[in-house]
Design a protein around this motif. Structure first.
Motif, PDB file in Angstrom:
ATOM      1  N   ASN A 243       0.825  -1.215   0.000  1.00 18.03           N
ATOM      2  CA  ASN A 243       0.000   0.000   0.000  1.00 18.03           C
ATOM      3  C   ASN A 243       0.854   1.258   0.000  1.00 18.03           C
ATOM      4  O   ASN A 243       0.571   2.226  -0.721  1.00 18.03           O
ATOM      5  N   ALA A 244       1.913   1.238   0.820  1.00 16.63           N
ATOM      6  CA  ALA A 244       2.797   2.401   0.880  1.00 16.63           C
ATOM      7  C   ALA A 244       3.464   2.647  -0.468  1.00 16.63           C
ATOM      8  O   ALA A 244       3.502   3.780  -0.970  1.00 16.63           O
ATOM      9  N   MET A 245       3.972   1.579  -1.080  1.00 15.69           N
ATOM     10  CA  MET A 245       4.674   1.724  -2.356  1.00 15.69           C
ATOM     11  C   MET A 245       3.711   2.100  -3.474  1.00 15.69           C
ATOM     12  O   MET A 245       4.082   2.863  -4.383  1.00 15.69           O
ATOM     13  N   THR A 246       2.487   1.620  -3.418  1.00 16.16           N
ATOM     14  CA  THR A 246       1.484   1.994  -4.426  1.00 16.16           C
ATOM     15  C   THR A 246       1.276   3.506  -4.432  1.00 16.16           C
ATOM     16  O   THR A 246       1.256   4.152  -5.493  1.00 16.16           O
ATOM     17  N   ASN A 247       1.145   4.084  -3.248  1.00 14.39           N
ATOM     18  CA  ASN A 247       0.963   5.532  -3.139  1.00 14.39           C
ATOM     19  C   ASN A 247       2.197   6.293  -3.595  1.00 14.39           C
ATOM     20  O   ASN A 247       2.099   7.340  -4.258  1.00 14.39           O
ATOM     21  N   ILE A 248       3.355   5.774  -3.262  1.00 16.49           N
ATOM     22  CA  ILE A 248       4.602   6.434  -3.655  1.00 16.49           C
ATOM     23  C   ILE A 248       4.765   6.427  -5.170  1.00 16.49           C
ATOM     24  O   ILE A 248       5.164   7.435  -5.783  1.00 16.49           O
ATOM     25  N   LEU A 249       4.454   5.303  -5.803  1.00 26.07           N
ATOM     26  CA  LEU A 249       4.573   5.203  -7.264  1.00 26.07           C
ATOM     27  C   LEU A 249       3.645   6.181  -7.977  1.00 26.07           C
ATOM     28  O   LEU A 249       3.986   6.722  -9.042  1.00 26.07           O
ATOM     29  N   GLN A 250       2.479   6.408  -7.403  1.00 28.24           N
ATOM     30  CA  GLN A 250       1.535   7.350  -7.997  1.00 28.24           C
ATOM     31  C   GLN A 250       2.052   8.786  -7.916  1.00 28.24           C
ATOM     32  O   GLN A 250       1.776   9.604  -8.795  1.00 28.24           O
ATOM     33  N   LYS A 251       2.814   9.058  -6.875  1.00 28.37           N
ATOM     34  CA  LYS A 251       3.308  10.423  -6.654  1.00 28.37           C
ATOM     35  C   LYS A 251       4.590  10.723  -7.415  1.00 28.37           C
ATOM     36  O   LYS A 251       4.821  11.862  -7.839  1.00 28.37           O
ATOM     37  N   TYR A 252       5.429   9.680  -7.592  1.00 29.30           N
ATOM     38  CA  TYR A 252       6.746   9.918  -8.195  1.00 29.30           C
ATOM     39  C   TYR A 252       6.916   9.113  -9.486  1.00 29.30           C
ATOM     40  O   TYR A 252       7.022   7.885  -9.448  1.00 29.30           O
ATOM     41  N   PRO A 253       6.944   9.795 -10.641  1.00 32.59           N
ATOM     42  CA  PRO A 253       7.092   9.088 -11.918  1.00 32.59           C
ATOM     43  C   PRO A 253       8.480   8.504 -12.138  1.00 32.59           C
ATOM     44  O   PRO A 253       8.658   7.593 -12.933  1.00 32.59           O
TER      45      PRO A 253
END
Length: 369
Positions: A243-253
């Motif tokens: 879940n944490a990495m999913t959110n991070i991937l959405q924020k940082y291309p």
């Protein structure tokens, strides 16, 4: 016993040199919590005392005159690493001829304190703890101290009370190794150490998470062109890390590398990368480098499949057996080290099937979860 990396400065049992050799070799080659009444016995192996760093006080005699009864509290069995610790404690108890009484706290810090106090009431002559939380466990350690029962901590320490011996990997060094590895890989990719990195922290409140984070953060800060774009708790948990990495991937291309404080963190991150359609093969410059810790079966499979680049393996089975040897040494009125560091080994695709790695031990292949 507050934890400090300085506590490992003088270790000389397997020692800094051995650890360095293992790491360099790798680089070169690239539960309800009720009592589990598990009583084990065999003839003692007669293990000799290692180099002592702290004198032992008078051990508690077994009032019953029979086998020494040891109490063991494990933090959880929902993670393969701790299943490995349990197996190692059982192995060590059998080798030393101990009766073993076990409890599983199932991730509940207060339950672990209750379990430990219950073990003390059962007449154990030593207490081995794998704490969930280094502060929460203090009342149990202090209770044992008041009863003159020696406490041995395994993999994770206690921030208070008197601990006779603490066996763990040098987790500060582990975090440093991960940061250096990322810097080296980014230098190979870009010609210099630069890029965007994600730091998935372990379970806050544990000495392992605190020390790995310190080692990683201090080391990665030495590379000014490497930017830690996200630093978030993965809690040594696959679902939370996903879940944490999913959110991070959405924020940082643009993400170049991920450090997972353990392999559950990295497996969660890898699933998120897959789900986002951002997985690229190892030789692709857009591949997101992933390094974790512990050497779990899932991590080894991911390395072989090209989804994870590396893991810094420990060996919980051997580590735990060593702790039980120290219990035996202490009971025999021998000196035991206050802190003992088990060496780690960096494993990647180039050395995963090497003789050096086999000699170190792929512990997860011995554990059934």
């Amino acid at each position: 016993m507050a934890w400090s990396s300085a506590r490992f400065d003088g270790w000389d049992v397997l020692g800094k040199s051995t650890c360095a050799v293992l790491l360099c070799a790798a680089a070169a080659l690239a539960g309800c919590s009720k009592s589990d009444n598990s009583s084990t016995s065999s003839s003692s192996t007669g293990s000799a005392s290692e180099a002592a760093s702290a004198p032992a006080s008078a051990p508690v005699a077994n009032a019953a005159g029979g086998k020494t009864k040891i109490g063991f509290s494990v933090s959880t069995l929902n993670n393969a690493f701790f299943v490995g610790l349990k197996a190692g404690v059982e192995k060590g108890a059998k080798e030393q001829g101990f009766d073993l009484v076990q409890t599983n706290a199932n991730g509940d810090a207060q339950q672990q304190v209750n379990d430990a106090i219950n073990l003390l009431s059962q007449g154990v002559t030593a207490l081995v703890l794998n704490p969930i939380d280094s502060k929460a466990i203090i009342p149990a350690v202090e209770k044992a101290n008041a009863m003159n029962i020696p406490v041995f901590t395994l993999d994770r320490g206690s921030d208070g009370g008197k601990v006779t011996s603490f066996v763990a990997s040098d987790n500060v060094a582990l975090g440093q190794t991960a940061a250096k590895w990322i810097a080296d890989q980014l230098t190979k990719r870009y010609g210099s150490a630069k890029g965007n990195v994600v730091d998935l922290i372990g379970l806050v409140g544990t000495t392992a998470a605190t020390d790995r984070e310190k080692g990683f953060s201090d080391e990665i800060a030495k590379y000014p062109d490497i930017k830690v774009v996200a630093r978030q708790e993965g809690a040594f948990d696959q679902e939370k890390s996903l879940n944490a990495m999913t959110n991070i991937l959405q924020k940082y291309p643009q993400i170049d590398a991920v450090f997972g404080a353990n392999d559950d963190n990295t497996v969660g991150a890898e699933k998120a990368i897959d789900n986002a359609g951002r997985y690229k093969p190892l030789d692709d410059k857009q591949h997101i480098l992933v390094i974790g810790a512990d050497g779990t079966a899932q991590a080894l499979s991911a390395i072989r499949a090209g989804k994870q680049d590396a893991t810094i393996s420990q060996n919980p089975i051997q580590m735990a057996a060593k702790s039980l040897q120290f219990v035996a040494d202490y009971t025999a009125k021998k000196d035991v080290p206050a802190n003992y560091a088990w060496p780690t080994l960096l494993i990647d695709k180039s050395n995963i099937d090497s003789d050096a790695t086999k000699k170190y031990g792929l512990w997860s292949e011995e554990v059934k979860q």
